[in-house]
Design a protein around this motif. Structure first.
Motif: not given
Length: 264
Positions: A210, A253, A256-257, A259-261
């Motif tokens: 991402p 990782e 990913v973490l 942009y998930q936030a």
């Protein structure tokens, strides 16, 4: 065309390795003298290869400014930006603050890296400085602010725009072993290119990680990572001690973490 010295199967890269390109005990003049005797790996402007170009840039800065690279950086960059823990070596009083690599592999061997207090003769434009997470975050914010931090402007916003734009000519190839950068490879197939010191994302949808078009980044040998995402007004710095950088997919990782936030 200027690769780093690696002892692999490529004849020209082996020549760079045998010439000890990157040896920190050389003076900048000795470095350039050694480099000038070697052939280019690729025709300029055709192929991206991880290598010695930024080291050469550091020597050019010395010649143009008339001062050693460490002094130039201290007077023109780290001093004005108050990056008080950033330089080419830490003082002995800060020796216990130096992070060390973790033991890796079946033999639990420690990678050989210099102490943060070690003073190298060659001040490399491409690597070898020491810093802290706080200083690196401040410098990343300076970039995200397009050349200004806490009222101090070092370069114009258009200079930062130029640095973070893709400078690859159409059809630029990747060196044959650049696949090792995986999703961080600055290739068109990954929707990325390279600017003046950073890889930059140029297209959406091609990269498995991402991010945003216009974000720029790079990583370090010990699995460290940094990137700036102007679209999200976000700068990210991760410092760790896992060598080599393929030890664990921590950078993937982290992306990913992060942009998930992001929720707004």
């Amino acid at each position: 065309g200027l690769p780093s010295g690696e002892a692999d199967g490529n004849l020209i890269k082996r020549m760079y390795f045998d010439a000890k390109i990157g040896n920190r005990s050389l003076t900048s003049q000795q470095y350039i003298d050694a480099l000038a005797k070697l052939p280019l790996l690729h025709q300029p402007g055709t192929t991206w290869e991880y290598g010695a170009s930024v080291d050469v840039l550091g020597v050019i800065v010395e010649r143009v400014s008339g001062m050693p690279l460490d002094r130039f950086i201290a007077e023109r960059i780290t001093g004005p930006l108050k990056l008080n823990d950033t330089g080419f070596a830490a003082p002995m009083a800060s020796a216990n603050r130096g992070a060390r690599p973790q033991a890796e592999g079946p033999k639990k061997a420690l990678p050989t890296i210099a102490l943060v207090t070690d003073v190298a003769t060659f001040k490399s434009g491409g690597g070898g400085m020491v810093s802290t997470a706080a200083d690196y975050a401040r410098f990343s914010q300076f970039l995200l602010n397009r050349g200004e931090l806490d009222g101090v402007r070092l370069v114009s916003h258009k200079t930062i725009d130029l640095m973070t734009a893709n400078h690859f000519p159409p059809g630029t190839r990747m060196g044959p072993d650049m696949y090792r950068f995986e999703a961080l490879e600055p290739s068109a197939r990954m929707g990325q290119g390279f600017g003046l010191g950073f890889a930059v994302r140029t297209a959406a949808g091609r990269n498995p990680l991402p991010g945003s078009v216009g974000d720029y980044y790079w990583g370090g040998a010990a699995s460290t990572a940094f990137w700036c995402d102007p679209r999200e007004d976000m700068a990210v710095v991760m410092l760790t001690q896992l060598m080599p950088s393929s030890t664990y997919p921590i950078r993937r990782e982290l992306r990913v973490l992060t942009y998930q936030a992001v929720i707004d």
